[in-house]
Motif scaffolding. Structure first.
Motif, PDB file in Angstrom:
ATOM      1  N   ASN A   1       0.818  -1.213   0.000  1.00 50.79           N
ATOM      2  CA  ASN A   1       0.000   0.000   0.000  1.00 50.79           C
ATOM      3  C   ASN A   1       0.849   1.259   0.000  1.00 50.79           C
ATOM      4  O   ASN A   1       0.374   2.331   0.356  1.00 50.79           O
ATOM      5  CB  ASN A   1      -0.926   0.013   1.231  1.00 50.79           C
ATOM      6  CG  ASN A   1      -2.035   1.024   1.094  1.00 50.79           C
ATOM      7  OD1 ASN A   1      -2.651   1.136   0.021  1.00 50.79           O
ATOM      8  ND2 ASN A   1      -2.286   1.787   2.148  1.00 50.79           N
TER       9      ASN A   1
ATOM     10  N   ASP B   1       1.740   6.788   1.462  1.00 55.02           N
ATOM     11  CA  ASP B   1       0.647   5.862   1.763  1.00 55.02           C
ATOM     12  C   ASP B   1      -0.433   6.032   0.687  1.00 55.02           C
ATOM     13  O   ASP B   1      -1.001   7.123   0.534  1.00 55.02           O
ATOM     14  CB  ASP B   1       0.076   6.181   3.149  1.00 55.02           C
ATOM     15  CG  ASP B   1      -0.982   5.167   3.573  1.00 55.02           C
ATOM     16  OD1 ASP B   1      -1.775   4.728   2.708  1.00 55.02           O
ATOM     17  OD2 ASP B   1      -1.021   4.816   4.761  1.00 55.02           O
TER      18      ASP B   1
ATOM     19  N   SER C   1      -3.426   4.854   0.509  1.00 54.26           N
ATOM     20  CA  SER C   1      -4.813   4.976   0.951  1.00 54.26           C
ATOM     21  C   SER C   1      -5.156   6.418   1.297  1.00 54.26           C
ATOM     22  O   SER C   1      -6.315   6.834   1.178  1.00 54.26           O
ATOM     23  CB  SER C   1      -5.072   4.070   2.155  1.00 54.26           C
ATOM     24  OG  SER C   1      -4.230   4.433   3.241  1.00 54.26           O
TER      25      SER C   1
END
Length: 386
Positions: free
Chosen positions: A255, A271, A273
């Motif tokens: 991720n 990151d 996300s």
């Protein structure tokens, strides 16, 4: 008749012996010689030099779905179709004055070229190189714009950025004679390069005129373009930039993305996300490519001058540099074998390509090449955006 049968068998066996698959082939751009070098990646062999391709500075290429043909985009506007089996040029068309890469459609039937001069995008039949669409890119300011960051995306579409206008266009080519165009305006100043994530979902354009990246979520195109990584660019302290990094070279591991920082001696960890920075890794110089081994365990980094003789290897889980190598001056590009057991490095100033084992991190082969730059292996045929 009995005497003919062995002759037919012999001829058949000979034909079989001469046949060749293309899954372990590749092309190396020889920018100073207007040629590409055909290589076998299993045997570390040079198979042929194919010339007559024009100006190949900053050249790139894409492959047909069957991995037989390459479409080479030259800086002089040349679009050249190369046959890897006959080791020859099938056709060459000078379609513009100055082009900067291209893409092949999801179904492999269309090849699109991004142009600085005269600007716009031109789309060609992959079989004949007949032009099927000429798409001028005039921005909302009424002025023509150079195009950059052209990629193919799912749904028989292309995405491209308009440099001067600061726009992103989503081009639907289901009907090649009548392309459908969706325009996203005011995405930021001077987009200079772009990438598409491996799943074909996110299109990210780097901005030369300001910090940050413009991101289009292709799963949710109605949400428009939004800004991410606001700090990305020259950042808090303005530093001289010797070469803008290539966005295509991002490493995606789990991720997280490992991203070359602009003008800084750092690789950023992002990151995916949240699209927020979560770490920084100090490296030798200003990174150009941060290329991930296919399994995501390693990231290999090359650099702008004066450190373009060095490559550093990052262990992704620990975020530590585990090896620094010096293949020679002018390391321009890195290409992994499809399953990642080897990586090939073009070393321009030493006129060679060096192959490294990615477990031992030691060289295993060296091939002469004339001022090599980009390295492109045929498995790219089956990945979006490459």
């Amino acid at each position: 008749m009995r005497r003919l049968i062995p002759l037919f068998l012999a001829a058949g066996l000979s034909a079989c012996a001469e046949s060749r698959a293309t899954g372990d082939l590749g092309l190396v751009i020889e920018r100073a010689d207007s040629s590409v070098l055909l290589v076998n990646t299993t045997r570390h062999e040079r198979l042929a030099r194919i010339g007559g391709l024009g100006d190949l500075s900053h050249a790139s290429l894409v492959y047909s779905r069957d991995e037989r043909y390459a479409y080479v985009f030259g800086r002089d506007g040349g679009l050249t179709k190369v046959d890897l089996l006959t080791e020859s040029v099938v056709k060459r068309a000078v379609q513009g004055g100055n082009s900067i890469g291209g893409a092949i459609s999801q179904d492999g039937r269309l090849v699109a070229v991004s142009n600085y001069e005269p600007g716009g995008v031109r789309v060609f039949d992959a079989g004949t190189l007949e032009m099927v669409a000429d798409i001028p890119t005039v921005g909302t300011d009424g002025k023509p714009s150079k195009t950059v960051g052209l990629v193919d995306v799912p749904g028989q579409k292309f995405v491209v950025s308009l440099f001067e206008a600061g726009e992103i266009w989503l081009i639907d080519m289901k009907n090649p004679r009548q392309p459908g165009i969706r325009k996203y305006t005011d995405i930021g100043k001077l987009p200079y390069d772009a990438l598409i994530t491996a799943d074909g979902r996110y299109y990210l354009a780097g901005l030369f005129g300001e910090d940050g990246l413009a991101m289009l979520d292709l799963w949710n195109p109605d949400r428009g373009v939004r800004r991410v990584l606001d700090h990305y660019g020259k950042g808090e302290e303005k530093l001289p930039v010797y070469k803008m990094p290539h966005l295509e070279g991002w490493t995606i591991a789990g991720n997280e993305a490992f991203v070359p920082a602009v003008g800084r001696h750092e690789v950023l960890v992002v990151d995916l996300s949240t699209w927020k920075e979560v770490g920084r890794i100090p490296v030798r110089g200003q990174p150009i490519f941060v290329v991930g081994r296919p399994d995501g365990r390693q990231a290999w980094v090359n650099f702008a001058l004066p450190h373009n003789d060095s490559v550093q290897v990052i262990d992704v889980p620990s975020r530590k540099i585990v090896k620094e190598i010096k293949p020679g001056k002018g390391v321009l590009h890195m290409e992994f074998a499809p399953r990642g057991h080897e990586v090939w490095l073009s070393v321009r100033d030493s006129d060679k390509v060096v192959v490294y084992d990615t477990e031992t991190l030691e060289p295993v082969a060296e091939l002469p090449a004339l001022k090599p730059s980009g390295i492109f292996f045929t498995p790219r045929a089956h990945r979006s955006g490459l």
